[in-house]
Design an enzyme around this catalytic site. Structure first.
Site, PDB file in Angstrom:
ATOM      1  N   ASP A  49      12.036 -35.876 -30.733  1.00 19.62           N
ATOM      2  CA  ASP A  49      13.258 -35.437 -30.379  1.00 19.62           C
ATOM      3  C   ASP A  49      13.818 -34.624 -31.527  1.00 19.62           C
ATOM      4  O   ASP A  49      14.053 -34.987 -32.516  1.00 19.62           O
ATOM      5  CB  ASP A  49      14.134 -36.850 -30.530  1.00 19.62           C
ATOM      6  CG  ASP A  49      15.581 -36.568 -30.295  1.00 19.62           C
ATOM      7  OD1 ASP A  49      16.220 -35.305 -29.974  1.00 19.62           O
ATOM      8  OD2 ASP A  49      16.279 -37.722 -30.273  1.00 19.62           O
ATOM      9  N   LYS A  63      20.120 -26.311 -34.302  1.00 22.14           N
ATOM     10  CA  LYS A  63      19.685 -26.087 -32.789  1.00 22.14           C
ATOM     11  C   LYS A  63      20.651 -25.517 -32.105  1.00 22.14           C
ATOM     12  O   LYS A  63      20.466 -24.818 -30.988  1.00 22.14           O
ATOM     13  CB  LYS A  63      19.604 -27.628 -32.147  1.00 22.14           C
ATOM     14  CG  LYS A  63      19.236 -27.771 -30.947  1.00 22.14           C
ATOM     15  CD  LYS A  63      19.108 -29.413 -30.732  1.00 22.14           C
ATOM     16  CE  LYS A  63      18.836 -29.903 -29.309  1.00 22.14           C
ATOM     17  NZ  LYS A  63      18.733 -31.411 -29.243  1.00 22.14           N
ATOM     18  N   ASP A  95      24.968 -38.532 -22.207  1.00 19.61           N
ATOM     19  CA  ASP A  95      24.122 -38.223 -23.625  1.00 19.61           C
ATOM     20  C   ASP A  95      25.082 -36.957 -24.408  1.00 19.61           C
ATOM     21  O   ASP A  95      25.040 -35.960 -24.031  1.00 19.61           O
ATOM     22  CB  ASP A  95      22.794 -37.420 -23.404  1.00 19.61           C
ATOM     23  CG  ASP A  95      22.049 -37.177 -24.645  1.00 19.61           C
ATOM     24  OD1 ASP A  95      22.501 -37.261 -25.758  1.00 19.61           O
ATOM     25  OD2 ASP A  95      20.939 -36.774 -24.608  1.00 19.61           O
TER      26      ASP A  95
HETATM   27  N1  LIG Z   1      29.228 -44.536 -35.968  1.00 21.39           N
HETATM   28  C1  LIG Z   1      29.281 -43.233 -35.224  1.00 21.39           C
HETATM   29  N2  LIG Z   1      30.660 -43.103 -34.595  1.00 21.39           N
HETATM   30  C2  LIG Z   1      30.910 -41.825 -34.175  1.00 21.39           C
HETATM   31  N3  LIG Z   1      29.824 -40.716 -34.212  1.00 21.39           N
HETATM   32  C3  LIG Z   1      28.599 -41.136 -34.751  1.00 21.39           C
HETATM   33  C4  LIG Z   1      28.430 -42.160 -35.257  1.00 21.39           C
HETATM   34  N4  LIG Z   1      27.129 -42.357 -35.653  1.00 21.39           N
HETATM   35  C5  LIG Z   1      26.639 -41.042 -35.411  1.00 21.39           C
HETATM   36  N5  LIG Z   1      27.731 -40.319 -34.767  1.00 21.39           N
HETATM   37  C6  LIG Z   1      27.707 -38.654 -34.647  1.00 21.39           C
HETATM   38  O1  LIG Z   1      26.518 -38.665 -33.603  1.00 21.39           O
HETATM   39  C7  LIG Z   1      26.165 -37.355 -33.756  1.00 21.39           C
HETATM   40  C8  LIG Z   1      24.466 -37.292 -34.053  1.00 21.39           C
HETATM   41  O2  LIG Z   1      24.082 -37.955 -32.631  1.00 21.39           O
HETATM   42  P1  LIG Z   1      22.407 -37.777 -32.496  1.00 21.39           P
HETATM   43  O3  LIG Z   1      21.722 -38.043 -33.621  1.00 21.39           O
HETATM   44  O4  LIG Z   1      22.608 -38.588 -31.377  1.00 21.39           O
HETATM   45  O5  LIG Z   1      22.547 -36.405 -32.408  1.00 21.39           O
HETATM   46  P2  LIG Z   1      21.258 -35.272 -32.068  1.00 21.39           P
HETATM   47  O6  LIG Z   1      20.246 -35.763 -31.191  1.00 21.39           O
HETATM   48  O7  LIG Z   1      20.664 -34.841 -33.431  1.00 21.39           O
HETATM   49  O8  LIG Z   1      21.872 -34.209 -31.457  1.00 21.39           O
HETATM   50  P3  LIG Z   1      21.852 -33.399 -30.005  1.00 21.39           P
HETATM   51  O9  LIG Z   1      21.076 -34.484 -29.236  1.00 21.39           O
HETATM   52  O10 LIG Z   1      23.119 -33.108 -29.519  1.00 21.39           O
HETATM   53  O11 LIG Z   1      20.675 -32.394 -30.188  1.00 21.39           O
HETATM   54  C9  LIG Z   1      26.814 -36.661 -34.948  1.00 21.39           C
HETATM   55  O12 LIG Z   1      27.780 -35.938 -34.480  1.00 21.39           O
HETATM   56  C10 LIG Z   1      27.151 -37.991 -35.566  1.00 21.39           C
HETATM   57  O13 LIG Z   1      28.414 -37.633 -36.466  1.00 21.39           O
HETATM   58 MG   LIG Z   2      19.904 -35.958 -29.246  1.00 22.72          MG
END
Ligand SMILES: Nc1ncnc2c1ncn2[C@@H]1O[C@H](COP(=O)(O)OP(=O)(O)OP(=O)(O)O)[C@@H](O)[C@H]1O
Ligand SMILES: [Mg+2]
Lengths: 633, 203
Positions: free
Chosen positions: A25, A87, A206
């Site tokens: 991922d 990304k 998502d």
């Molecule tokens: N407890 C929380 N409350 C609100 N937002 C959160 C919390 N924990 C994480 N996030 C937010 O979730 C986001 C990251 O999510 P995730 O790790 O699923 O994204 P990613 O997989 O890296 O991104 P993408 O799928 O868009 O490429 C960030 O914006 C982070 O600030």
């Molecule tokens: Mg993601």
């Protein structure tokens, strides 16, 4: 293997060597790598036991880089060289990036894709992503104790071709063979569906750090059928951070900020956002480089208000996807929430209200995508075990078409078509004596070519001179199960033909990629050759195994002389596989392929006939019942 | 802009390549029609659930992912079959394409979307519909759009009922082709209406 799978899908012919494959991922905020071990998908951790790798790469003056937590920790101190959320830049030019002026990076626009100036030189998003992928590859190789046959890497469903190609190039640069790019919500659905033995129509919502996807799937007896997908590849948690950031500037009445101060406040904004998930109010405080103190309180109410349009923006793709799937809200059985940003309470509320049910949060939103990807990787690597009988039917996210006169787009394959798919359409010349035709392949939903993304151009030449409108040029599009598009144009009366496999031009040429590759791998060249030889030996064994299994099951489909020829080819390949000559092995494999071609076709026929053979009386009855049931909608 | 609902007239000076024909079904001939492929009777009325089931059965046999580690020729065959099965399913699933396909099997010409001549009164009626949609959209009257949608959907259902009789019971292909041409326009209108509703909600 596969030859036997025709007869009994899902059952492995004979035990064979487990091939090491991973799911990755590659997230905007965090990246993960997972694999299937003893039938169980697990996330691989770093040496400190941490599953996530923050998607941050910091470049150092000596040309090296730090990746992950280390880089993240230095982000506020060294914002120009610590690249986060890369990304969002994949396959993109500066004009495509919202809020780029408030980012700390020194961008340089390139043809198709931007670059960033760092202390280690100019970096393209592909290189930055490759640095993340390399760390994950090494982590996996260390954990699994060998080289990987490949990886399934997830991308947002709504990524276009340029973004997908950039991702593949990054993998190549990181020394990772790509088994397939898999859409993130689909990966989540696979993990969820297999875990819960779910049946029926599900939506996957998502919202990650930088992208938003919605997918509607039908789960039925182990088949995951994507009905529609939609989204916004530039909408995610980062945008909520930005809203809070803007609110801070306004509420504290701040002057224009230095990049360091802006980075610091953006980090405070994100902390506040995450804090609000479990608290009613979040303190925001910090000291600017001028000595000025920021001290504010953000309440859930204010946050909901300033981010309301962002939440609403996710609902449009949801509606469109439902419409494309031909479904109403009431027909959706469950809504699976994926991505860290779905933890925000206003998002939970909005989704619940729209679908009129509580969203499903029983998965770890951080890991579910990687788990699904690992499961698919295991399958594509050929490690299907008995009982592992599931299948994914995916769609293309965006329409594919051709430019016609006046800069208009003629859609050939509409978005949300199930792949593999092929469509053809006839065109003609518009000028007397016209002997060449320019073919411009585009992607997107809009009517005008200028609003769509250009994928490829080629020319059909040598059309015999005719009066306008007399030539019959058939243009065919074929998208395979990997989503790869091939376009062929053929003038029907003369048979002249031209074709292209679409690899979009987004700024990095093949030569550039090759150059980068050479830089990073000259010293491991011999390794690579050794590995290629090993791989072809393994491939040869697999082919042999498959043919032997097929013969064991269906040898009666072959005449005696045909059978003799196949045995002969088998013997030659067996001999070649023992020697250290890769070319010899490949040639012998080609021969065996050629000699079993008809055999394969006959087995396929037989299998298709069998698909319907075991049908029971009840099912046959419903044929009769159909006479009276009309279906119109 | 393209004329709404497919061009009424062709103008060779402004259109580089006109579409000659609607995409004609398969270039690969696997020797059966789409109905027979799924072992369904060749007719308009259809058991949708049965079609779905047959489709999934077929796809789980032939899909390329089942052949991920197979030889080149098998992979190619599987790709061809899976493509063919998808095409057949997509064609039969939607009533408009199913009707067009039936007419195609019976060698009854329907004409392409960009090149059909329709009676004037029908076109006038279509114009009126479009104007009503555009007005409601411009005024942001979501309620009115919903109302129009409901009416149009009712109209469409009725037309498919009529088409079923023409195709399956009376075998009147010419009349059926005429109804199909009308439905081609009306289905497009429905999409525009949907778009208008979504656009309206966005504001
Ligand atoms: N407890 C929380 N409350 C609100 N937002 C959160 C919390 N924990 C994480 N996030 C937010 O979730 C986001 C990251 O999510 P995730 O790790 O699923 O994204 P990613 O997989 O890296 O991104 P993408 O799928 O868009 O490429 C960030 O914006 C982070 O600030
Ligand atoms: Mg993601």
């Amino acid at each position: 293997m596969a030859l036997l799978q025709i007869a009994e899908p899902g059952e492995s012919a004979a035990p064979h060597e487990h091939r090491l494959a991973v799911g990755i991922d590659l997230g905007t905020t965090n990246s993960l790598v997972a694999t299937v071990r003893s039938g169980l998908a697990v996330v691989l951790r770093d040496e400190l036991g941490r599953p996530l790798l923050p998607s941050v790469v910091r470049y150092l003056p000596d040309g090296s880089c730090q990746v992950g937590y280390e880089a993240q920790a230095r982000q506020a101190l060294d914002p120009r060289n610590a690249i986060a959320s890369v990304k969002r830049f994949m396959g993109r030019g500066i004009a495509d990036i919202a809020n780029h002026e408030s980012m700390p990076y020194v961008f340089q626009d390139g043809p198709g894709m931007l670059r960033m100036h760092t202390v280690a030189g100019l970096k393209s998003p592909v290189e930055v992503s490759a640095d993340i992928l390399r760390v994950l590859r090494l982590r996996a190789e260390a954990a699994l104790g060998g080289a990987l046959v490949g990886a399934v890497i997830t991308v947002p469903a709504y990524f276009d071709e340029a973004q997908r190609q950039a991702t593949k190039d990054a993998a190549q640069l990181a020394g990772l063979p790509v088994l397939r790019l898999l859409n993130e919500p689909t990966a989540a659905a696979i993990a969820y569906g297999l875990d819960n033995a779910a049946e029926g129509v599900y939506a996957v919502y998502d919202l990650g750090g930088g992208t938003f996807d919605i997918s509607i799937l039908r789960l039925s007896r182990g088949i995951f059928e994507v009905l529609a997908t939609g989204g916004d590849s530039a909408l995610g948690g980062d945008d909520f951070d930005h809203r809070i950031f803007c609110w801070i500037i306004e509420a504290a009445d701040l002057k224009p900020l230095s990049v360091e101060d802006a980075s610091m406040l953006l980090a405070r904004a994100r902390e506040a956002k995450e804090y609000l998930t479990v608290h009613g109010a979040a303190p925001i405080s910090g000291r600017l480089s001028s000595g000025e103190i920021v001290d504010l309180t953000l309440t859930t109410e204010i946050f909901a208000e300033i981010s309301q349009t962002l939440v609403a923006k996710t609902m449009q793709p949801v509606k469109k996807a439902l419409r494309d799937a031909g479904l109403s809200v009431g027909e959706v059985k469950g809504v699976v929430m994926v991505g860290g940003a779905t933890r925000m309470s206003q998002v939970q509320r909005a989704v619940g209200e729209f679908f009129r049910q509580d969203p499903l949060n029983n998965l770890d939103p951080d890991k579910v995508v990687a788990i699904g990807a690992a499961t698919q990787a295991n399958l594509l690597a050929g490690n299907r075990a008995a009982g592992d009988d599931w299948l994914l039917l995916d769609v293309i996210p965006l329409s594919l078409g051709l430019e016609t006169m006046g800069g208009l787009v003629e859609k050939i394959i509409p978005r949300n078509s199930t792949i593999p798919t092929a469509r053809a359409q006839e065109f003609t010349t518009f000028r007397d004596g016209q002997t060449a035709l320019a073919i411009h392949v585009v992607q997107g939903e809009r009517e005008l070519v200028s609003d769509c993304r250009s994928l490829a151009r080629f020319e059909l030449r040598g059309i015999p001179p005719m009066v306008a409108g007399a030539a019959r040029i058939r243009v065919s599009f074929q998208v395979d199960a990997d989503g790869l598009l091939a376009v062929t144009a053929r003038e029907q009366t003369s048979g002249v033909e031209a074709s292209i496999v679409v690899k979009p031009s987004y700024g990095l040429s093949d030569d550039e990629i090759a150059g980068m590759l050479k830089d990073s791998i000259t010293h491991v060249r011999d390794d690579a050759q050794q590995r290629a030889l090993k791989e072809s030996q393994v491939d040869a064994q697999r082919l042999l195994e498959a043919v032997r299994a097929a013969l064991a099951a269906d040898a009666e489909l072959l005449a005696a002389d045909e059978l003799a020829r196949v045995h002969n080819a088998i013997a030659r390949l067996e001999a070649a596989a023992l020697a250290d000559n890769r070319r010899q092995i490949m040639l012998a494999m080609d021969d065996l392929e050629a000699d079993t071609k008809d055999f394969a076709a006959r087995r396929m026929d037989k299998s298709i006939r069998r698909a319907f053979a075991g049908r029971n009386i009840n099912e046959l009855d419903s044929d009769a019942a159909a006479t009276t049931t009309g279906e119109h909608a | 802009m393209r004329p709404p609902g497919g061009a009424l007239v062709e103008s060779p000076t402004t259109v580089a390549w006109q579409t000659r024909r609607a995409p004609l079904l398969n270039s690969m001939d696997f020797n059966t029609d789409h109905f027979t492929l799924f072992e369904l009777p060749v007719r308009f009325r259809l058991d949708a659930a049965l079609l779905d089931r047959r489709y999934l059965e077929m796809q789980s046999r032939v899909h390329p992912d089942r052949f991920a580690s197979a030889g080149e020729s098998e992979r190619r065959l599987s790709l061809q079959w899976a493509t063919r099965v998808n095409e057949a399913y997509q064609t039969l699933k939607k009533p408009l394409s199913r009707a067009r396909y039936l007419l195609h099997l019976a060698a009854q010409d329907v004409g392409s979307e960009n090149n059909v001549l329709m009676p004037a009164d029908f076109l006038v009626e279509q114009m009126e519909w479009r104007e009503a949609v555009a007005e409601a959209r411009a005024a942001g009257e979501h309620h009115e759009l919903e109302h129009l949608h409901h009416r149009l959907q009712g109209d469409i259902d009725e037309r498919y009922g009529e088409l079923a009789v023409l195709l399956d019971d009376r075998r009147d292909l010419e009349q059926a082709a005429d109804r199909v041409r009308r439905l081609m326009f009306i289905e497009k209108l429905l999409v525009e209406l949907d778009d208008a509703m979504i656009a309206c909600e966005e504001q």
